[in-house]
Design a protein around this motif. Structure first.
Motif, short mmCIF file in Angstrom:
data_model
loop_
_atom_site.label_atom_id
_atom_site.label_comp_id
_atom_site.label_asym_id
_atom_site.label_seq_id
_atom_site.Cartn_x
_atom_site.Cartn_y
_atom_site.Cartn_z
N ALA A 124 0.85 -1.19 0.00
CA ALA A 124 0.00 0.00 0.00
C ALA A 124 0.88 1.24 0.00
O ALA A 124 1.80 1.35 0.81
CB ALA A 124 -0.92 0.01 1.22
N VAL A 125 0.60 2.14 -0.91
CA VAL A 125 1.37 3.38 -1.03
C VAL A 125 0.48 4.56 -0.65
O VAL A 125 -0.55 4.78 -1.29
CB VAL A 125 1.90 3.58 -2.46
N PRO A 126 0.81 5.31 0.39
CA PRO A 126 0.00 6.48 0.74
C PRO A 126 0.19 7.60 -0.28
O PRO A 126 1.13 7.58 -1.07
CB PRO A 126 0.55 6.88 2.12
N ASP A 127 -0.71 8.57 -0.24
CA ASP A 127 -0.57 9.68 -1.17
C ASP A 127 0.61 10.56 -0.77
O ASP A 127 1.20 10.39 0.30
CB ASP A 127 -1.87 10.49 -1.27
N GLY A 128 0.95 11.51 -1.63
CA GLY A 128 2.17 12.28 -1.45
C GLY A 128 2.25 13.04 -0.15
O GLY A 128 3.29 13.07 0.51
N ARG A 129 1.14 13.66 0.28
CA ARG A 129 1.18 14.46 1.51
C ARG A 129 1.40 13.57 2.73
O ARG A 129 2.14 13.93 3.65
CB ARG A 129 -0.11 15.27 1.65
#
Length: 342
Positions: free
Chosen positions: A303-308
């Motif tokens: 799982a990759v979180p969003d940039g912020r």
């Protein structure tokens, strides 16, 4: 090592960089394998209905700017600005709370899961007739776990207006807003009304400039035969590396003012508290941090979180790396258990 594996190490993605950074490896000196250049494509001049057909006319309304949707986090983001660090940035942001929970677990913003805190307060004999004051409640996960485990009452306070609001919202959502209410407070101007059977604080005292007054107010809140449970960072000896020591202090969002372990015990004793336990938990604290970081590394594979959130998570890891560099090398994490006489 096959060609695919070589390419992965010579052109590491952010997950590989994260693991290497945490384990102390520097990948910046690796020779990079050039990646194939992208071929620029000529942009289409308009929509094409079918091969060779002329583009359909586009209505002016279709070219208008999309309607701006309301921001569901607008109220929370306003609270971020109420507590700023030394660089003028929010100490806690919505993104940081999301990243912190990825690292520490749901409803947690630091090491030590809810069950760990439930076990820590077991010796105080909590029951439905007793009450607790938590001065480091965060999002309230451990506080609500105490309520559920002992059917007791926990009043939670936190220095962050954002964490306090989010924590109270979660208590309401879970139907425990009366048994686990959460509010904001300023530790430097702490003056809590009421008396409690247990007052607990996790990593708060070292952040308070005027600790003597803060401890006075804590003692005012403790009922006769009540208890005080403190977890905090204390100075122990001389730092093995002043560079690491100064780096840690610079990395902290707010100024820190740790006492020595002996000073903390003496100050509690001077307030007519019977100090029963002084325990060095430094190694356990380090293991908690390292284990959660390894768990995070595994989770990020899927799982990759969003940039912020990713940016806030990187900042969180950088802060905890600075703390690990001094824990056991001039700084200790200790538990203090004290009781107020009848």
């Amino acid at each position: 090592m096959d060609l695919r594996e070589q390419d992965r190490w010579r052109n590491p993605d952010w997950r590989t960089k994260f693991v290497a950074w945490w384990e102390g490896y520097d990948l910046s000196n690796l020779a990079r394998t050039p990646r194939p250049a992208f071929v620029a494509r000529r942009p289409l001049r308009g929509p094409v209905d079918s091969f060779g057909a002329a583009p359909a006319a586009v209505a002016p309304a279709a070219l208008a700017a999309p309607e701006t949707l309301p921001n569901p986090n607008a109220d929370l983001e306003r609270l971020e600005a109420l507590q700023l660090d030394r660089h003028g940035e929010p100490v806690w942001s919505v993104a940081r709370t999301e990243g912190a929970q990825m690292l520490w677990g749901d409803d947690c913003v630091g090491p030590g899961d809810p069950q760990w805190m439930v076990d820590a307060v077991r010796s105080f004999g909590l029951n439905p007739a007793k009450s607790v004051l938590d001065l480091s409640v965060g999002l309230g996960g451990p506080a609500r776990a105490i309520v559920n485990s002992y059917d007791t009452w926990v009043t939670g306070l936190d220095p962050s207006p954002l964490l306090a609001k989010m924590g109270m919202d979660r208590s309401k959502a879970l139907g425990v807003s009366k048994k686990a209410p959460i509010a904001h407070y300023d530790p430097d101007h702490f003056n809590q009304a009421g008396a409690f059977d247990l007052v607990l604080a996790d990593r708060i005292v070292h952040r308070v400039r005027d600790k003597e007054v803060f401890l006075d107010r804590i003692c005012d809140c403790v009922k006769p035969k009540g208890g005080v449970l403190l977890f905090d960072y204390v100075i122990e000896g001389t730092p093995s590396s002043w560079d690491n020591w100064n780096g840690w202090r610079d990395e902290e969002p707010m100024e820190v003012y740790p006492w020595s372990g002996t000073r903390m015990s003496d100050e509690l004793t001077q307030r007519n508290l019977d100090v029963r336990i002084v325990e060095d938990l430094t190694q356990q604290h380090r293991r908690q941090v390292v284990d959660r970081v390894r768990h995070l590394a595994e989770m990020l594979k899927n799982a990759v979180p969003d940039g912020r959130v990713l940016k806030a998570l990187a900042r969180e890891l950088q802060l905890w790396w600075a703390r690990l560099c001094v824990l056991g090398s001039g700084l200790r994490f200790q538990r203090y258990v004290a009781m107020r006489p009848a």
